[in-house]
Scaffold this motif. Structure first.
Motif, mmCIF file in Angstrom:
data_model
loop_
_atom_site.group_PDB
_atom_site.id
_atom_site.type_symbol
_atom_site.label_atom_id
_atom_site.label_comp_id
_atom_site.label_asym_id
_atom_site.label_seq_id
_atom_site.Cartn_x
_atom_site.Cartn_y
_atom_site.Cartn_z
ATOM 1 N N GLY A 133 -11.246 -9.687 -5.845
ATOM 2 C CA GLY A 133 -10.530 -10.953 -5.926
ATOM 3 C C GLY A 133 -10.216 -11.563 -4.568
ATOM 4 N N SER A 162 -7.432 1.041 5.873
ATOM 5 C CA SER A 162 -7.236 1.719 4.602
ATOM 6 C C SER A 162 -6.650 0.763 3.571
ATOM 7 N N GLY A 163 -7.216 0.792 2.351
ATOM 8 C CA GLY A 163 -6.676 -0.029 1.267
ATOM 9 C C GLY A 163 -7.200 -1.456 1.241
ATOM 10 N N LYS A 166 -12.683 -1.035 0.425
ATOM 11 C CA LYS A 166 -14.027 -0.607 0.826
ATOM 12 C C LYS A 166 -14.774 0.042 -0.353
ATOM 13 N N GLU A 167 -14.054 0.885 -1.105
ATOM 14 C CA GLU A 167 -14.723 1.530 -2.246
ATOM 15 C C GLU A 167 -15.049 0.495 -3.325
ATOM 16 N N LEU A 168 -14.134 -0.441 -3.512
ATOM 17 C CA LEU A 168 -14.377 -1.518 -4.483
ATOM 18 C C LEU A 168 -15.632 -2.310 -4.097
ATOM 19 N N ARG A 350 -4.019 -2.020 -1.562
ATOM 20 C CA ARG A 350 -3.474 -0.892 -2.330
ATOM 21 C C ARG A 350 -1.938 -0.967 -2.346
#
Ligand SMILES: Nc1ncnc2c1ncn2[C@@H]1O[C@H](COP(=O)(O)OP(=O)(O)OP(=O)(O)O)[C@@H](O)[C@H]1O
Length: 437
Positions: A133, A162-163, A166-168, A350
């Motif tokens: 988003g 972090s948060g 990146k994984e998304l 996150r």
């Protein structure tokens, strides 16, 4: 493995703005610009998916006639009409153009509206990365890169604090790619004991080490045909780095305890939140591996650099949470929204997600307050600042009215604002001009 890439191309009849182009690119569409009066004269490859966008903003009779001609000559071309308030929908030529277009794009244009209009126009939802988003320029750029990188069979190095997602983003790359029906396998290189990393990634033969009672497939073999995402790549032990280099160079792995090369077909995505240059300088990361991984780079911006995305995502997270839980909270108070804007978000998206979920649970009223978000401290400062601003504004208004004998025009000149602003300020601060006189 890769199917020939279909270009999604929108022929824009008129003049798009820079943001229009960015919104289309974020949805994976390339814009070609055409002059309506000249008709379609843009070269297109046979396999491309093409739509037309009729920019009706401010269109005069000549332009409307040109649109009608194009739509009549290309009856099979899926078309959208871009409309705004200047348009007279009762005007017969305008009505005819709107009737021939398969959908309308309202202003202001954003990704969600565009995706919805395209899904309706094309009859089927396209490959979707709506989970990533954000409408800030930075996030439109990220989504455009995700589309551009998706079907390129090269590694991607995803960087960012972090948060930041990146994984998304790695998931989105897989979901957009032709590998999406095959596995997506993720591993956090820092979360596995260095002695087990090799066997996790590449598998082992029976008896390869104490405890290896059976032969086991590694992550790369189980992801065959799909994508492997290596999070915190900087934490990968050096021996595993050597074997990863072999995967990238030769497309083969060797299970621990075997010297038989097994061919694997995987795309490698890697992420890091630390600067790999420092790890290279310290001898903890192979430079040759770094060059192999850092072919395509995706940099995720910190949340504090995404402007209005903070409120947009907060609203989205609250709505998603409300869909699955019976909670009082329906929205955010003005003070809470201000806190959301002012907070520095060291934990990025996150942190925002967790704060919103917690606030939704603890809030006892319809509107989430700063204390529910546990952002009370910064709120106290904001409230204090607002209080000072209001007092200063009121004092300045009263001084000006007094000094000018309550003359509105003279007060406006004195404060360098318009007369309308003086009336607005009087209403805001409860100052009655009649009573004052
Ligand atoms: N743009 C976004 N839109 C919606 N949700 C997001 C977005 N970015 C991140 N998130 C959500 O925020 C959380 C953290 O994202 P993610 O795990 O991808 O971050 P990361 O950068 O990989 O973190 P880390 O470096 O700690 O591993 C996830 O729940 C993810 O779904």
């Amino acid at each position: 493995m890769t199917a020939p890439r279909v270009q999604r191309c929108a022929v824009w009849f008129g003049t798009p703005g820079a943001r229009d182009e960015a919104v289309f690119a974020a949805s994976g569409w390339h814009l070609r610009i055409a002059c309506p009066e000249a008709g379609i004269q843009v070269g297109m490859r046979g396999g491309d998916l093409v739509i037309a966008v009729m920019d009706l903003r401010g269109a005069d009779a000549v332009r409307l006639a040109a649109f009608e001609r194009i739509l009549a000559e290309h009856a099979d071309l899926p078309s959208l009409a871009l409309v705004d308030d200047t348009l007279d929908p009762g005007d017969p030529p305008c009505q005819r153009v709107l009737a021939r277009c398969g959908g309308r794009l309202p202003q202001p244009l954003d990704s969600q509206r565009l995706d919805a209009a395209l899904a309706t126009l094309l009859g089927s939802p396209r490959r979707d990365i709506a989970s990533v988003g954000g409408e800030s320029a930075a996030m439109l750029g990220v989504r455009a890169l995700l589309h551009r990188y998706a079907d390129v069979e090269l590694p991607v190095l995803i960087t960012g604090e972090s948060g930041t997602g990146k994984e998304l983003a790695a998931h989105a790359l897989h979901d957009l790619s032709s590998r999406r029906t095959r596995p997506f396998v993720a591993m956090n290189c820092g979360a596995i004991s260095p002695t087990l990393v090799q066997s996790e990634l590449f598998g082992h033969e029976r008896g390869a080490f104490t405890g290896a009672a059976t032969r086991r497939m590694g992550l790369f073999e189980s992801a065959d045909g799909g994508t492997v995402f290596l999070d915190e790549i900087g934490d990968l032990p050096l021996d595993a780095q050597t074997n990863l280099l072999r995967v990238l160079q030769e497309g083969t792995i060797e299970r621990v305890g075997s010297n038989h090369a097994i061919r694997v077909d995987v795309r490698v995505l890697a992420a890091t939140h630390v600067d790999l240059d420092a790890a290279i300088a310290a001898g903890r990361f192979r430079q040759d591996l770094y060059y192999r991984l850092d072919v395509l780079r995706l940099q995720l911006p910190p949340l504090r650099a995404r402007g209005a995305d903070v409120e947009l995502l907060a609203r989205q997270f609250l709505d998603e949470f409300r869909a699955g839980h019976a909670v009082q909270a329906r929205g955010f108070s003005a003070a809470a929204r201000q806190c959301l804007r002012q907070h520095a978000w060291p934990g990025n998206v996150r942190e925002l997600l967790n704060r919103v979920r917690r606030a939704a649970v603890v809030a006892e009223h319809a509107l989430i307050e700063p204390t529910d978000l546990q952002l009370g401290h910064s709120n106290a400062q904001i409230v204090a600042l607002d209080h000072h601003r209001n007092r200063t504004e009121r004092d300045a208004l009263l001084d000006a009215l007094r000094a000018t004998g309550c003359n509105v025009s003279a007060s406006a000149r004195r404060l360098s604002v318009s007369r309308v602003t003086i009336y607005r300020l009087c209403r805001k601060h409860g100052v009655s001009l009649d009573a004052f006189r």
